[in-house]
Design a protein around this motif. Structure first.
Motif, mmCIF file in Angstrom:
data_model
loop_
_atom_site.group_PDB
_atom_site.id
_atom_site.type_symbol
_atom_site.label_atom_id
_atom_site.label_comp_id
_atom_site.label_asym_id
_atom_site.label_seq_id
_atom_site.Cartn_x
_atom_site.Cartn_y
_atom_site.Cartn_z
ATOM 1 N N TYR A 169 -0.227 -29.252 -4.162
ATOM 2 C CA TYR A 169 -1.150 -29.353 -3.028
ATOM 3 C C TYR A 169 -2.302 -28.363 -3.197
ATOM 4 O O TYR A 169 -3.454 -28.672 -2.886
ATOM 5 C CB TYR A 169 -0.414 -29.050 -1.722
ATOM 6 N N ALA A 216 -6.135 -29.368 -3.115
ATOM 7 C CA ALA A 216 -6.926 -28.850 -1.997
ATOM 8 C C ALA A 216 -8.088 -28.009 -2.505
ATOM 9 O O ALA A 216 -9.151 -27.957 -1.876
ATOM 10 C CB ALA A 216 -6.039 -28.018 -1.081
ATOM 11 N N SER A 222 -6.361 -34.192 3.670
ATOM 12 C CA SER A 222 -5.223 -33.714 2.889
ATOM 13 C C SER A 222 -4.763 -34.776 1.892
ATOM 14 O O SER A 222 -5.574 -35.336 1.162
ATOM 15 C CB SER A 222 -4.087 -33.288 3.824
ATOM 16 N N ASP A 266 2.017 -28.255 4.045
ATOM 17 C CA ASP A 266 0.996 -29.224 3.665
ATOM 18 C C ASP A 266 -0.065 -29.404 4.749
ATOM 19 O O ASP A 266 -1.195 -29.818 4.460
ATOM 20 C CB ASP A 266 1.645 -30.576 3.348
ATOM 21 N N ALA A 309 -3.531 -27.828 4.427
ATOM 22 C CA ALA A 309 -4.592 -28.518 3.689
ATOM 23 C C ALA A 309 -5.476 -29.356 4.601
ATOM 24 O O ALA A 309 -6.636 -29.632 4.262
ATOM 25 C CB ALA A 309 -3.991 -29.400 2.599
ATOM 26 N N THR A 310 -4.972 -29.774 5.772
ATOM 27 C CA THR A 310 -5.797 -30.563 6.689
ATOM 28 C C THR A 310 -6.912 -29.736 7.304
ATOM 29 O O THR A 310 -7.848 -30.290 7.889
ATOM 30 C CB THR A 310 -4.943 -31.169 7.813
#
Length: 480
Positions: A76, A80, A88, A244, A247-248
């Motif tokens: 990730y 990213a 994401s 995770d 990452a958004t």
């Protein structure tokens, strides 16, 4: 299999009304990760797995699950860093694999976060009611009212201002970390190495038919022993899920290519250390054969005469679950916002409020849906669907690192997975191991959800995607 050009994924395709404002700094991302990864599970998952599956070896189970999660986090982090966009894994897949796969991953993420918010809100209501009752402040409210209350308050907080939500997150995360610190310190005072026994508990043959996908293939494996240590890891991996979501926040982060990978990995490492510390305290306070499955840590403190810690645990659980819900709502908002901005969902969900300068409309839709799910669906029985949706995205991201290296070797990035493609391949295998340990019913339900998603894409997204629009119209994008 049209793919989103990298330049457009980085935010060059929209006007100011559709662009998220930069808000987060590196420390904020660590708090964001801790906010979603550390909930009530830190006070219960170690005890339940020790009592039913792994015994004292649950400490190794936490390490195994942590390593598997770290491998996915490294993957990730690279994507990213190269594609710092709010969608994401959905956006990563759109750039690297194409629109169909992006939709599938996005659809899985919607299942994960929407259901997770409903599940956690229901559990929050139970903990809140119990905490109030223990303090003599029972309001005699049904859990449904408390569930709707917390979802409503946090939805409005996220809809009005991301900055207000971030400030609230900092305060609550610090408070729950203090509660966890108290649990570790006080519990360590009652640690007895004799309670660990031989560390790896004697293996016990299975008494019931296997219900996992792996069990159907290899047969029943039983509990405890080394089988139990590895069998507990998939359930424990649920505790780490959430890194995770960091990452958004890429599109809203200052110096995102550098800050997001650091925030993601640092928050996961801190959460792993805290979970392992609580697990050590748990199995060191009482023998695993005497651990309560319903309230393991609280019962352990009561057994050693630390009754006041029960209140600390309940308050810590309520605080922990509060931040989990808030971050889940914020994370899902960014994914749906990105999907709507790309035309795969109604475009009205991909706009910012003129008054609050945040994606308020999509946030309200998510909050109302979560309330309906929590009130009308048996969400507590569907918890594993949250796990499988997340793990499916892990697969796409791990494979995406290899594809990124081949298709865009010169793409700038601030972080690279070491020993690629070996570590991404190991991440894929570790993720598959976690997935095959989920129940057959979970796989069937997930397959049904994904089949529905394909129908929705064919009926709506395929033709309304901005990539499908003719370039000559002035609204379209490049075809790949």
């Amino acid at each position: 299999m049209r793919r989103l050009p990298l330049s457009e994924a980085l935010g060059l395709r929209t006007g100011a009304r559709h662009s998220l404002h930069r808000l987060y700094r590196p420390a904020d991302l660590v708090v964001l990760g801790l906010g979603v990864m550390i909930g009530a599970g830190i006070f219960s998952v170690a005890g339940r797995q020790a009592a039913t599956t792994a015994g004292p070896g649950v400490i190794l189970s936490f390490m195994i699950a942590g390593i598997a999660s770290l491998l996915a986090a490294l993957c990730y982090a690279e994507l990213a860093s190269a594609i710092p966009a709010s969608g994401s894994a959905y956006t990563f897949t759109y750039v690297l694999f194409g629109e169909v796969w992006a939709w599938v991953v996005g659809w899985a993420l919607l299942l994960e976060m929407q259901l997770a918010a409903a599940v956690v809100a229901r559990v929050w209501a139970l903990y809140a009611a119990q905490t109030l009752a223990d303090l003599g402040l029972s309001l005699s409210l049904p859990p449904g009212v408390l569930t709707a209350f917390i979802l409503g308050v946090l939805t409005l907080t996220a809809a009005v201002s991301a900055r207000i939500g971030l400030r609230a997150l900092w305060v609550i995360v610090v408070a729950k970390l203090l509660a966890i610190g108290a649990v570790i310190v006080v519990g360590a005072l009652h640690f007895d190495a004799a309670n660990l026994g031989g560390f790896i508990a004697p293996h016990q043959p299975a008494s019931n038919p296997p219900d996992t996908l792996l069990g159907l293939v290899v047969g029943p494996t039983g509990t405890f022993g080394w089988f139990g240590v590895f069998a507990a890891a998939p359930a424990i991996a649920f505790a780490y899920i959430g890194f995770d979501i960091v990452a958004t926040a890429s599109e809203e982060t200052l110096d995102a290519p550098r800050a997001v990978p650091k925030g993601m990995i640092r928050s996961l490492v801190i959460a792993t250390v805290l979970y392992i510390a609580v697990a050590i305290v748990m199995v060191g306070m009482v023998p695993y054969t005497r651990i309560s499955e319903s309230a393991p840590l609280a019962a352990a403190f009561a057994a050693v005469g630390e009754n006041a810690m029960v209140h600390v645990i309940n308050i810590g659980a309520v605080l922990g679950l509060t931040t989990v819900i808030l971050v889940l709502i914020a994370g899902q908002t960014r994914i749906m916002f990105a999907m709507a901005r790309d035309g795969l969902l109604p475009r009205g969900l991909g706009t910012l409020s003129r008054r609050y300068h945040s994606p308020s409309r999509v946030t309200l839709v998510i909050g109302v849906t979560a309330i309906l799910l929590a009130e009308l669906a048996p969400v507590l029985m569907l918890e594993q669907l949250v796990v499988i949706g997340t793990l499916f995205a892990f697969l796409a991201v791990s494979a995406g690192v290899v594809v990124l290296r081949r298709r865009m070797p010169g793409a700038p990035r601030e972080f690279s997975v070491p020993l690629s493609p070996l570590l991404p391949a190991v991440s894929v295998l570790a993720t598959l191991w976690l997935m095959v340990n989920l129940s057959v019913q979970t796989w069937l339900s997930f397959a049904a959800w994904m089949a529905l998603g394909v129908l929705v894409y064919l009926a709506y997204g395929r033709r309304r995607s901005l990539l499908a629009a003719p370039v000559a119209s002035g609204r379209g994008r490049h075809r790949r």
